[in-house]
Design an enzyme around this catalytic site. Sequence first.
Site, PDB file in Angstrom:
ATOM      1  N   HIS A 173      83.611  15.597 -15.486  1.00  0.00           N
ATOM      2  CA  HIS A 173      82.904  15.342 -14.528  1.00  0.00           C
ATOM      3  C   HIS A 173      81.862  16.400 -14.170  1.00  0.00           C
ATOM      4  O   HIS A 173      81.651  16.739 -12.995  1.00  0.00           O
ATOM      5  CB  HIS A 173      83.972  15.276 -13.074  1.00  0.00           C
ATOM      6  CG  HIS A 173      84.803  14.193 -12.950  1.00  0.00           C
ATOM      7  ND1 HIS A 173      84.576  13.043 -12.330  1.00  0.00           N
ATOM      8  CD2 HIS A 173      86.187  13.959 -13.667  1.00  0.00           C
ATOM      9  CE1 HIS A 173      85.618  12.059 -12.558  1.00  0.00           C
ATOM     10  NE2 HIS A 173      86.586  12.594 -13.418  1.00  0.00           N
ATOM     11  N   ASN A 246      87.892   8.091  -8.088  1.00  0.00           N
ATOM     12  CA  ASN A 246      87.158   7.326  -9.070  1.00  0.00           C
ATOM     13  C   ASN A 246      86.607   6.093  -8.541  1.00  0.00           C
ATOM     14  O   ASN A 246      87.004   5.585  -7.530  1.00  0.00           O
ATOM     15  CB  ASN A 246      87.787   6.976 -10.289  1.00  0.00           C
ATOM     16  CG  ASN A 246      87.919   8.349 -11.170  1.00  0.00           C
ATOM     17  OD1 ASN A 246      87.272   9.516 -10.762  1.00  0.00           O
ATOM     18  ND2 ASN A 246      88.820   8.535 -12.114  1.00  0.00           N
ATOM     19  N   PHE A 259      96.580  14.188 -20.344  1.00  0.00           N
ATOM     20  CA  PHE A 259      95.363  14.279 -20.052  1.00  0.00           C
ATOM     21  C   PHE A 259      94.399  15.131 -21.076  1.00  0.00           C
ATOM     22  O   PHE A 259      93.513  14.606 -21.142  1.00  0.00           O
ATOM     23  CB  PHE A 259      95.336  14.855 -18.546  1.00  0.00           C
ATOM     24  CG  PHE A 259      93.966  14.930 -18.056  1.00  0.00           C
ATOM     25  CD1 PHE A 259      93.451  13.809 -17.578  1.00  0.00           C
ATOM     26  CD2 PHE A 259      93.254  16.027 -17.728  1.00  0.00           C
ATOM     27  CE1 PHE A 259      92.217  13.589 -17.025  1.00  0.00           C
ATOM     28  CE2 PHE A 259      91.860  16.068 -17.371  1.00  0.00           C
ATOM     29  CZ  PHE A 259      91.409  14.842 -16.966  1.00  0.00           C
ATOM     30  N   ARG A 467      86.417  28.402 -13.630  1.00  0.00           N
ATOM     31  CA  ARG A 467      85.118  27.950 -13.325  1.00  0.00           C
ATOM     32  C   ARG A 467      84.213  28.676 -12.301  1.00  0.00           C
ATOM     33  O   ARG A 467      83.078  28.825 -12.347  1.00  0.00           O
ATOM     34  CB  ARG A 467      85.072  26.545 -12.963  1.00  0.00           C
ATOM     35  CG  ARG A 467      83.641  25.585 -13.074  1.00  0.00           C
ATOM     36  CD  ARG A 467      83.883  24.268 -12.708  1.00  0.00           C
ATOM     37  NE  ARG A 467      84.144  23.838 -11.694  1.00  0.00           N
ATOM     38  CZ  ARG A 467      83.532  23.702 -10.260  1.00  0.00           C
ATOM     39  NH1 ARG A 467      82.174  24.034 -10.363  1.00  0.00           N
ATOM     40  NH2 ARG A 467      84.020  23.048  -9.309  1.00  0.00           N
TER      41      ARG A 467
HETATM   42  C1  HEM Z   1      93.743   9.377 -11.329  1.00  0.00           C
HETATM   43  C2  HEM Z   1      93.414  10.206 -12.136  1.00  0.00           C
HETATM   44  C3  HEM Z   1      92.173  10.952 -11.902  1.00  0.00           C
HETATM   45  C4  HEM Z   1      91.050  10.806 -11.143  1.00  0.00           C
HETATM   46  C5  HEM Z   1      90.802   9.616 -10.105  1.00  0.00           C
HETATM   47  C6  HEM Z   1      90.156  12.164 -11.451  1.00  0.00           C
HETATM   48  C7  HEM Z   1      88.992  12.503 -10.819  1.00  0.00           C
HETATM   49  C8  HEM Z   1      88.236  13.566 -10.675  1.00  0.00           C
HETATM   50  C9  HEM Z   1      87.067  13.889 -10.283  1.00  0.00           C
HETATM   51  C10 HEM Z   1      86.312  12.761  -9.089  1.00  0.00           C
HETATM   52  C11 HEM Z   1      86.665  15.088 -10.421  1.00  0.00           C
HETATM   53  C12 HEM Z   1      85.341  15.580 -10.106  1.00  0.00           C
HETATM   54  C13 HEM Z   1      85.408  16.253  -8.948  1.00  0.00           C
HETATM   55  C14 HEM Z   1      84.378  17.228  -8.370  1.00  0.00           C
HETATM   56  O1  HEM Z   1      83.324  16.266  -8.308  1.00  0.00           O
HETATM   57  O2  HEM Z   1      84.015  18.355  -8.477  1.00  0.00           O
HETATM   58  C15 HEM Z   1      87.808  15.503 -11.569  1.00  0.00           C
HETATM   59  C16 HEM Z   1      87.583  16.660 -12.129  1.00  0.00           C
HETATM   60  C17 HEM Z   1      88.666  17.141 -12.678  1.00  0.00           C
HETATM   61  N1  HEM Z   1      89.646  16.600 -12.929  1.00  0.00           N
HETATM   62 FE1  HEM Z   1      90.295  14.756 -12.524  1.00  0.00          FE
HETATM   63  N2  HEM Z   1      90.852  12.932 -12.119  1.00  0.00           N
HETATM   64  C18 HEM Z   1      91.918  12.253 -12.643  1.00  0.00           C
HETATM   65  C19 HEM Z   1      93.002  12.814 -13.522  1.00  0.00           C
HETATM   66  C20 HEM Z   1      92.914  14.133 -13.818  1.00  0.00           C
HETATM   67  C21 HEM Z   1      94.164  14.570 -14.421  1.00  0.00           C
HETATM   68  C22 HEM Z   1      95.461  13.918 -14.695  1.00  0.00           C
HETATM   69  C23 HEM Z   1      93.960  15.838 -14.441  1.00  0.00           C
HETATM   70  C24 HEM Z   1      94.464  17.052 -15.130  1.00  0.00           C
HETATM   71  C25 HEM Z   1      96.138  16.945 -15.312  1.00  0.00           C
HETATM   72  C26 HEM Z   1      92.435  16.254 -14.233  1.00  0.00           C
HETATM   73  C27 HEM Z   1      91.703  17.430 -14.015  1.00  0.00           C
HETATM   74  C28 HEM Z   1      90.335  17.502 -13.748  1.00  0.00           C
HETATM   75  C29 HEM Z   1      89.681  18.884 -13.932  1.00  0.00           C
HETATM   76  C30 HEM Z   1      90.281  20.082 -14.775  1.00  0.00           C
HETATM   77  C31 HEM Z   1      88.718  18.663 -13.359  1.00  0.00           C
HETATM   78  C32 HEM Z   1      87.516  19.549 -13.318  1.00  0.00           C
HETATM   79  C33 HEM Z   1      87.502  20.341 -11.850  1.00  0.00           C
HETATM   80  C34 HEM Z   1      86.692  21.254 -11.544  1.00  0.00           C
HETATM   81  O3  HEM Z   1      86.161  22.123 -12.517  1.00  0.00           O
HETATM   82  O4  HEM Z   1      86.277  21.635 -10.400  1.00  0.00           O
HETATM   83  N3  HEM Z   1      92.090  15.002 -13.481  1.00  0.00           N
HETATM   84  N4  HEM Z   1      88.873  14.601 -11.590  1.00  0.00           N
END
Ligand code: HEM
Length: 809
Positions: A173, A246, A259, A467
């Site tokens: 993202h 999402n 993941f 980050r």
């Molecule tokens: C239903 C499943 C998931 C959805 C809906 C989702 C949604 C999102 C969204 C919207 C962001 C962006 C947030 C922003 O705008 O800053 C994001 C970032 C991220 N997601 Fe997910 N994600 C999902 C699953 C996962 C899983 C399973 C993991 C890890 C186990 C994960 C790890 C991350 C990480 C590490 C980031 C970056 C966050 C940052 O650097 O600020 N996500 N995710």
Amino acid sequence: MPRKNGAKPPASPAATKAAARNTDSGPAAIAADAPRDLAARRMADTQELVAGMPHNANKAAEHGFANGTRPPVGQGVEPPSRLPGASTLSEANDSDKTGTAALDGLNSSTDTLDRVRVDSGGRALTTNQGVAVADNQNSLKYGVRGPVLLEDFILREKITHFDHERIPERIVHARGSGAHGFFECTTPLTRYTKAAPFQSAGKRTPVFVRFSTVQGERGSKDTARDVRGFATKFYTEEGNWDLVGNNIPVFFIQDAMKFPDLVHAVKPEPHHAMPQAASAHDTFWDFVSLMPESTHMLMWVMSDRGIPRSFATMQGFGVHTFRLVNAQGESVFCKFHWSPVAGTHSLVWDEAVKISGADPDFHRRDLWERIEAGNYPEYELGLQIFTEEQAERFSFDVLDATKIIPEELVPLTPVGRLVLNRNPDNFFSETEQVAFCTAQVIPGIDFSNDPLLAGRIHSYVDTQISRLGGPNFHEIPINAPLVQVHNNQRDGMHRQAIFRGRVAYEPNSLAGGCPFQAGAAQGFVTVPARIRAEEEQGKVRAKPEKFADHYTQARLFYESQTPVEQCHIANAFRFELSKVTVPAIRERMVASLRNASEDLALKVAQGLGMDPLPDPLPAALADPAPPEVTKSPPLSLLARPGDGSIKGRKVALLVAPGVRAAPLLQVQRALLEQGAIGRLVGPRIGPMATADGEPVEADASLENEPGFLFDALVLPDGAEAIAALARNGHTAEFIRDQFRHCKTILVLGAARELLPLAGLPPSFDKAQAQGGTGLILAGEGEEQAATEAFLRALAKHRHFGREMDPPLA
Ligand code: HEM
């Protein structure tokens, strides 16, 4: 320093106001009481100091750190006016403080960020230590042709800061766009939850939303085929609540354990770092074809939802099952759905590909422009609320993030609306530094045992520590809660708060026990959910049985689409798999699709020249429970036309010298009245002579804003203009793309001569055109009626009939 003779210059009214604001309401979220006083004092001093600073170059030299060199030039820019959305939000919140009294003066995000907002226009340039700079053009040298001196602290500070201006981008993202706004509760939910935003009708909670793509890097294109993030931070009086969702209600995997594998597979391949912002490559399809649990999600991503027209026209979902908890501690399950008021609209693939070249910022620009124009993106929040007992009876497991709950089974309860009405002041400070996290819940919201959610609860903060450079990123203004933070956490990189006193532990008797624990009534209390006795298995690495049904809901999704949407899904699979270089991966994917839909598998196989079809993959669950519904119309994007308005749509009105301007400008006015944007696009920009003397000036050129950037097209009347357009090579492509992408076209008078140029059959007669194909021909005197027909057709967004029975050869 700049104060002459030690005299203290009078503070400007703005400075006094800022100082007062910082003293009264304070940067509550940054610091506890003690540091707030200091921050306020320092801020007040700064404002007074700056207010007394010279605004022009000569005075800067007089007051600034000159090193005996020449004064700088070109300072003294007027401060930028406030964004329209900013005042709207504060007005909205000021005029309606229902239920937000607890925030007392901090009840809008505008006020919150005012405590750190810096407007440097018209101010004298300073170093980071506040020393005025007299020369910002030349480094300090020993003689004009001599070496630069190490003592030049102004040069070194500037370069050093620049050297560190980039932070790591998000691992996923990375590409995102943000906006401020508010959530307004329309139906109180006190029966189910004590969560602050849902306590009374009319109550408004400030929010910040970030939309994103998943795969591409920070600078990648907006219109990639991808999932879109839809993350919302609610700044409530009980702390921050993040709903990190999402635009698709299911996910690729069921367990966070997978993941890193998923992300490694979809990201650019590590040996050559390609492809950027695309899933059409071997490693992604290798992985998902080996993970049949991805099949349902693949259907959604390959559908038109993977290429939304704008953030304002896509849905959002919390994905996981969450819990709502009421004041009595009783809990129910729930799923969160955002539905755009403007309806759900998408791009077509050929258009998305072309846009990515002409305007990689297409969605970011659209969001920005809608907000600047006052066409605020708005979404209804609907909740699917259900009990654990209901959940046990479903044919699927509500802890499985690859499953939806059909709306026929649990209808949506509308509870409020989200309005995005203010653009950020600074992309980095707000959109880039914002840190969302699924762990951030407030009393009244709790988790389910979804194993994917559990991984997320850990992952976000963990990644943000690297980050954002340490454990104190919650103090960055965009992340800081409105309420004061009191705890015994101390120190760490980039600490902003200055904690007073010697006590940083609890219990204590030296500081009145403070901070004391709020107690069960006020604080966050986890729902004591129990594992049912028959499910008690001890520690295992395994999944519940229903998780193994990977195909029933993939089939449900496909079967619920209209024929044109099914066709787009097949085309998307065909395109993506045609980019896969290893035939065995393509075959495995088609073999998997056969379990979901024989029709789809066949279409994809034909598109890939695959004959015969591979045998279906062995399904993990031979005999899944029969589904409650086999068709769910709300899963089709076309079933969600929204409010039928054309707000925010962008229409190209072609112009050239000799154009009959009056009827064209009449269409432009009609568009504007309904909140759409009509841009005059000519062979070149600038003013041009017209046939009827009405002044016309082209905003854009056929070259710099090609046809696929617009939602609709108006071709003008006027013989000379038509001849000029016909001579321009871009015109035919402009019209052809508009027609091929199924957009509404209004043809005024003699402009129909341009149609054959674009390959439209000359036999395309008027009766046929008026018959709902979205191509409207207007003879002289018919302009008024044709304009009305055009606006109605534009509200339909696309005319997919053209695709199903293409008149183009
Ligand atoms: C239903 C499943 C998931 C959805 C809906 C989702 C949604 C999102 C969204 C919207 C962001 C962006 C947030 C922003 O705008 O800053 C994001 C970032 C991220 N997601 Fe997910 N994600 C999902 C699953 C996962 C899983 C399973 C993991 C890890 C186990 C994960 C790890 C991350 C990480 C590490 C980031 C970056 C966050 C940052 O650097 O600020 N996500 N995710």
